[in-house]
Write a protein that holds these residues in place. Sequence first.
Motif, PDB file in Angstrom:
ATOM      1  N   THR A 281       0.839  -1.200   0.000  1.00  0.00           N
ATOM      2  CA  THR A 281       0.000   0.000   0.000  1.00  0.00           C
ATOM      3  C   THR A 281       0.872   1.248   0.000  1.00  0.00           C
ATOM      4  OG1 THR A 281      -1.706  -1.170   1.214  1.00  0.00           O
ATOM      5  CG2 THR A 281      -1.798   1.231   1.249  1.00  0.00           C
ATOM      6  N   ILE A 282       0.526   2.212  -0.835  1.00  0.00           N
ATOM      7  CA  ILE A 282       1.291   3.456  -0.912  1.00  0.00           C
ATOM      8  C   ILE A 282       1.077   4.250   0.379  1.00  0.00           C
ATOM      9  CG2 ILE A 282       1.587   5.645  -2.125  1.00  0.00           C
ATOM     10  CD1 ILE A 282       0.639   4.256  -4.668  1.00  0.00           C
ATOM     11  N   GLN A 283       2.172   4.499   1.109  1.00  0.00           N
ATOM     12  CA  GLN A 283       2.101   5.258   2.350  1.00  0.00           C
ATOM     13  C   GLN A 283       2.444   6.728   2.151  1.00  0.00           C
ATOM     14  OE1 GLN A 283       4.799   2.289   4.284  1.00  0.00           O
ATOM     15  NE2 GLN A 283       3.425   2.564   6.018  1.00  0.00           N
ATOM     16  N   ALA A 284       3.296   6.997   1.164  1.00  0.00           N
ATOM     17  CA  ALA A 284       3.693   8.389   0.919  1.00  0.00           C
ATOM     18  C   ALA A 284       4.196   8.531  -0.505  1.00  0.00           C
ATOM     19  CB  ALA A 284       4.778   8.817   1.900  1.00  0.00           C
ATOM     20  N   ILE A 285       3.960   9.708  -1.082  1.00  0.00           N
ATOM     21  CA  ILE A 285       4.520  10.093  -2.377  1.00  0.00           C
ATOM     22  C   ILE A 285       5.243  11.416  -2.142  1.00  0.00           C
ATOM     23  CG2 ILE A 285       4.017  10.771  -4.744  1.00  0.00           C
ATOM     24  CD1 ILE A 285       1.503   9.029  -4.598  1.00  0.00           C
ATOM     25  N   THR A 286       6.535  11.433  -2.354  1.00  0.00           N
ATOM     26  CA  THR A 286       7.330  12.618  -2.009  1.00  0.00           C
ATOM     27  C   THR A 286       8.028  13.183  -3.230  1.00  0.00           C
ATOM     28  OG1 THR A 286       9.150  11.140  -1.399  1.00  0.00           O
ATOM     29  CG2 THR A 286       7.725  11.874   0.371  1.00  0.00           C
ATOM     30  N   PRO A 287       8.259  14.524  -3.215  1.00  0.00           N
ATOM     31  CA  PRO A 287       7.819  15.490  -2.199  1.00  0.00           C
ATOM     32  C   PRO A 287       6.327  15.797  -2.276  1.00  0.00           C
ATOM     33  CG  PRO A 287       8.903  16.632  -3.977  1.00  0.00           C
ATOM     34  CD  PRO A 287       9.051  15.166  -4.276  1.00  0.00           C
ATOM     35  N   ASN A 288       5.737  15.548  -3.486  1.00  0.00           N
ATOM     36  CA  ASN A 288       4.300  15.758  -3.651  1.00  0.00           C
ATOM     37  C   ASN A 288       3.868  15.103  -4.954  1.00  0.00           C
ATOM     38  OD1 ASN A 288       4.796  17.737  -5.843  1.00  0.00           O
ATOM     39  ND2 ASN A 288       5.528  19.028  -4.162  1.00  0.00           N
ATOM     40  N   ASP A 320      -2.658   6.685  -6.020  1.00  0.00           N
ATOM     41  CA  ASP A 320      -2.642   7.694  -4.968  1.00  0.00           C
ATOM     42  C   ASP A 320      -2.389   6.999  -3.636  1.00  0.00           C
ATOM     43  OD1 ASP A 320      -2.784  10.087  -3.661  1.00  0.00           O
ATOM     44  OD2 ASP A 320      -4.853  10.541  -4.235  1.00  0.00           O
ATOM     45  N   LEU A 321      -2.291   7.799  -2.566  1.00  0.00           N
ATOM     46  CA  LEU A 321      -2.108   7.259  -1.225  1.00  0.00           C
ATOM     47  C   LEU A 321      -3.195   6.249  -0.900  1.00  0.00           C
ATOM     48  CD1 LEU A 321      -1.253  10.501   0.798  1.00  0.00           C
ATOM     49  CD2 LEU A 321       0.330   8.742   0.043  1.00  0.00           C
ATOM     50  N   GLY A 322      -2.781   5.134  -0.267  1.00  0.00           N
ATOM     51  CA  GLY A 322      -3.734   4.107   0.119  1.00  0.00           C
ATOM     52  C   GLY A 322      -3.985   3.062  -0.933  1.00  0.00           C
ATOM     53  N   ASP A 323      -3.559   3.290  -2.179  1.00  0.00           N
ATOM     54  CA  ASP A 323      -3.733   2.290  -3.234  1.00  0.00           C
ATOM     55  C   ASP A 323      -2.716   1.166  -3.061  1.00  0.00           C
ATOM     56  OD1 ASP A 323      -5.749   3.728  -4.384  1.00  0.00           O
ATOM     57  OD2 ASP A 323      -4.487   4.679  -5.899  1.00  0.00           O
ATOM     58  N   THR A 324      -3.125  -0.039  -3.402  1.00  0.00           N
ATOM     59  CA  THR A 324      -2.215  -1.185  -3.393  1.00  0.00           C
ATOM     60  C   THR A 324      -1.659  -1.376  -4.798  1.00  0.00           C
ATOM     61  OG1 THR A 324      -3.444  -2.253  -1.615  1.00  0.00           O
ATOM     62  CG2 THR A 324      -1.992  -3.643  -2.914  1.00  0.00           C
ATOM     63  N   VAL A 325      -0.334  -1.424  -4.899  1.00  0.00           N
ATOM     64  CA  VAL A 325       0.323  -1.464  -6.203  1.00  0.00           C
ATOM     65  C   VAL A 325       1.496  -2.444  -6.175  1.00  0.00           C
ATOM     66  CG1 VAL A 325      -0.265   0.933  -6.740  1.00  0.00           C
ATOM     67  CG2 VAL A 325       1.912   0.412  -5.597  1.00  0.00           C
ATOM     68  N   SER A 326       2.012  -2.704  -7.353  1.00  0.00           N
ATOM     69  CA  SER A 326       3.298  -3.394  -7.502  1.00  0.00           C
ATOM     70  C   SER A 326       4.310  -2.394  -8.043  1.00  0.00           C
ATOM     71  CB  SER A 326       3.185  -4.569  -8.474  1.00  0.00           C
ATOM     72  OG  SER A 326       2.477  -5.634  -7.912  1.00  0.00           O
ATOM     73  N   LEU A 327       5.451  -2.313  -7.398  1.00  0.00           N
ATOM     74  CA  LEU A 327       6.566  -1.521  -7.916  1.00  0.00           C
ATOM     75  C   LEU A 327       7.528  -2.480  -8.610  1.00  0.00           C
ATOM     76  CD1 LEU A 327       7.400   0.776  -4.840  1.00  0.00           C
ATOM     77  CD2 LEU A 327       5.723   1.163  -6.668  1.00  0.00           C
ATOM     78  N   LEU A 328       7.858  -2.203  -9.843  1.00  0.00           N
ATOM     79  CA  LEU A 328       8.844  -2.997 -10.573  1.00  0.00           C
ATOM     80  C   LEU A 328      10.177  -2.274 -10.449  1.00  0.00           C
ATOM     81  CD1 LEU A 328       6.767  -3.862 -13.775  1.00  0.00           C
ATOM     82  CD2 LEU A 328       6.735  -4.925 -11.510  1.00  0.00           C
ATOM     83  N   LEU A 329      11.133  -2.921  -9.810  1.00  0.00           N
ATOM     84  CA  LEU A 329      12.396  -2.266  -9.466  1.00  0.00           C
ATOM     85  C   LEU A 329      13.480  -2.599 -10.476  1.00  0.00           C
ATOM     86  CD1 LEU A 329      12.441  -2.835  -5.594  1.00  0.00           C
ATOM     87  CD2 LEU A 329      11.320  -1.022  -6.921  1.00  0.00           C
ATOM     88  N   GLY A 330      14.209  -1.578 -10.865  1.00  0.00           N
ATOM     89  CA  GLY A 330      15.321  -1.761 -11.792  1.00  0.00           C
ATOM     90  C   GLY A 330      16.656  -1.543 -11.113  1.00  0.00           C
ATOM     91  N   ARG A 331      17.537  -0.828 -11.779  1.00  0.00           N
ATOM     92  CA  ARG A 331      18.885  -0.608 -11.275  1.00  0.00           C
ATOM     93  C   ARG A 331      18.857   0.145  -9.950  1.00  0.00           C
ATOM     94  NH1 ARG A 331      21.388   2.964 -14.076  1.00  0.00           N
ATOM     95  NH2 ARG A 331      23.474   2.266 -13.473  1.00  0.00           N
ATOM     96  N   GLN A 332      19.751  -0.272  -9.046  1.00  0.00           N
ATOM     97  CA  GLN A 332      19.907   0.366  -7.740  1.00  0.00           C
ATOM     98  C   GLN A 332      18.593   0.369  -6.952  1.00  0.00           C
ATOM     99  OE1 GLN A 332      21.469   4.151  -9.190  1.00  0.00           O
ATOM    100  NE2 GLN A 332      23.540   3.518  -8.634  1.00  0.00           N
ATOM    101  N   GLY A 333      17.703  -0.578  -7.262  1.00  0.00           N
ATOM    102  CA  GLY A 333      16.452  -0.675  -6.529  1.00  0.00           C
ATOM    103  C   GLY A 333      15.492   0.458  -6.787  1.00  0.00           C
ATOM    104  N   LYS A 334      15.653   1.184  -7.891  1.00  0.00           N
ATOM    105  CA  LYS A 334      14.774   2.297  -8.214  1.00  0.00           C
ATOM    106  C   LYS A 334      13.550   1.808  -8.987  1.00  0.00           C
ATOM    107  CE  LYS A 334      18.583   5.637  -8.358  1.00  0.00           C
ATOM    108  NZ  LYS A 334      19.309   6.646  -9.181  1.00  0.00           N
ATOM    109  N   VAL A 335      12.480   2.576  -8.921  1.00  0.00           N
ATOM    110  CA  VAL A 335      11.209   2.169  -9.517  1.00  0.00           C
ATOM    111  C   VAL A 335      11.211   2.464 -11.018  1.00  0.00           C
ATOM    112  CG1 VAL A 335       8.711   2.451  -9.483  1.00  0.00           C
ATOM    113  CG2 VAL A 335      10.028   2.625  -7.346  1.00  0.00           C
TER     114      VAL A 335
END
Length: 623
Positions: A281-288, A320-335
Amino acid sequence: MKLKSILAAGTAAALLVGMLVLPAGARSATVPAQQEVTQVVNALGIMVGDSQGNMQLDRTVTRAEFITIAVKASPNGDQVGEASTSPYPDVPYTHWAAGFVEAGVATGLITGYSDGTFRPSNQITLAEGVTIVLQLLGYSNEDFSGAYPTPQMALYHSLKLDRGLKAQNSSDVLTRYDAMYLFYNMLSTNTKSGTPYINSLGHSLNAAGEVDLVALINGVMDGPLVATGNWQSSIPFSLSGVTVTRDGEASSLSKVQEYDVVYWCQSMRTLWVYSDKVVGTIQAITPNTAAPTAVTIGGHSYELDSAAAVYALSDLGTYDLGDTVSLLLGRQGKVAAVTDPIATTSERCGVVTKVTRESYSDGYHSSYTADTITLLATDGNSYNYECTTHTYEVGDLVGVNIAADGTISLKRLQAAKLSGKVSSDGSKIGSTPLADGVEILDVYENSGTRVFASRLAGINLTQDMVSYYTMNGSGEIDRLILNDVTGDNYSYGLLTRMDVLPSGGLTNYYTYVYDVGGTTYTLPNITTGFPVSTGGVIIKGDLTNPDKIYNLTKVTATSISGNQLIASNRSYTMADNVVVYEYRNGSYYLSSAQRVQEKGLSLTGWYDKAESNGGRIRIVVAK
């Protein structure tokens, strides 16, 4: 062959030593590994293999081939197109190298013969190749006088452009192997004006004055691309015979799975593939959400690495915040990408390292607090999870189940013991095979380090060394949690001073000074007396307030070969992060294995335990 700078018949060519300004600082004479050299010239597009990636290094080099390489190695050399006219009668505009011959002649790197021909199929000699490279470095006819090619060859040797070449005499014919090393050496050589040649190509050297391969590949890598649908058609070159690296290990095209993240380099004919995914679940999106740069899931913040990921999490996107998602990670663990929860069930396991209370979004722009564990997982990352039905303590083994709909559930794991000797190639424990990409976590108290299977090669694992493991459907171990096996969780350094100050009573005061990786730490006037003497030490706990300090085992060595410290007729494997010091004028200075070996200094190594138990040389001191 006649080059423009030496065309005039009888042109003298002896080096004017008093007039020529050589680059400051001596460069290493160590021959770089062929694999590294190949990767560098491939990445820059200077030299590439055939359609199968074969570099054909044993084949001799023609004039047409060499000038093509030289032009590609020059600034803007990748922008050369087809020739507009035929530059020579024997190089018509339809010739494969016509554009490069035309560019080479226009820039003064080469010219034809007095009879008006170019003779593109003639073989090129070492002296001829050297002269072209020196011109790329900014040297001209005015820098030489005397009999060609004596001064050119003298400068060639002085600049250490000869590292790795098999051709020895000026009249020797160059092979593609020789040409590859010659141009690689040129990259780290200073031009006549005093700057490394590679700077002219928009790249730079590292602090050691060497070609920074990682930075170079970063600069030429394309992607990311998510492996879905007909993804291979999006790669702008044939994938036949392509080199594939998946999750840091050699792999193959057939091992690329749906939703893997792919990067590529056309000139290297290489794919880099990553399979890590995070569901939650998305807890935060930074900086906005107007301009997101990172997203937080499970208490872990992930940096965004693509425009697609940024858009998906922006106020214009889908999530948005609260949505359940999958993050696909690439180099250096970045999305690299964000998707709906992928329709598979995944599992994560690890050790609880912290228990706290954290804030969570309820999906309606409000929040609540809940007990939260920090889980150090077998993939080496730490994750935070909300605890709603059970309580956990530091040190507990915990499994995380992530359902297809993104629902996360935690469970306490029971210890699963295992014993056996790890094979010499790190492929199995006893008779039980390890899966490709097996995740291995070596834990000490509330900290841990991810290690690779090759790190365990030859170690005899007993049951008290194994805390937990899981197996996949093929009967292979795919996750493994160890109990303080490798020693890689600790800090290693040099105890340079130890003072004992009697207090006049029952308690003495001790002062310890030690260096860890170039940083000095001092423990002044403490009452703990560690059983140590000056020399190599292992430090457990906080470096500023350690739990334990004790000595490593000392061995006198004669040389270094690869990752081996040679002592008489025995060799010791050095740790990947071995720290090398030089002792000069009463002080210790950070150095490198290559440097101390080249200087022929006397060597002392310090190891933590027997190699059969996972031990390594941790410290090397050269005097």
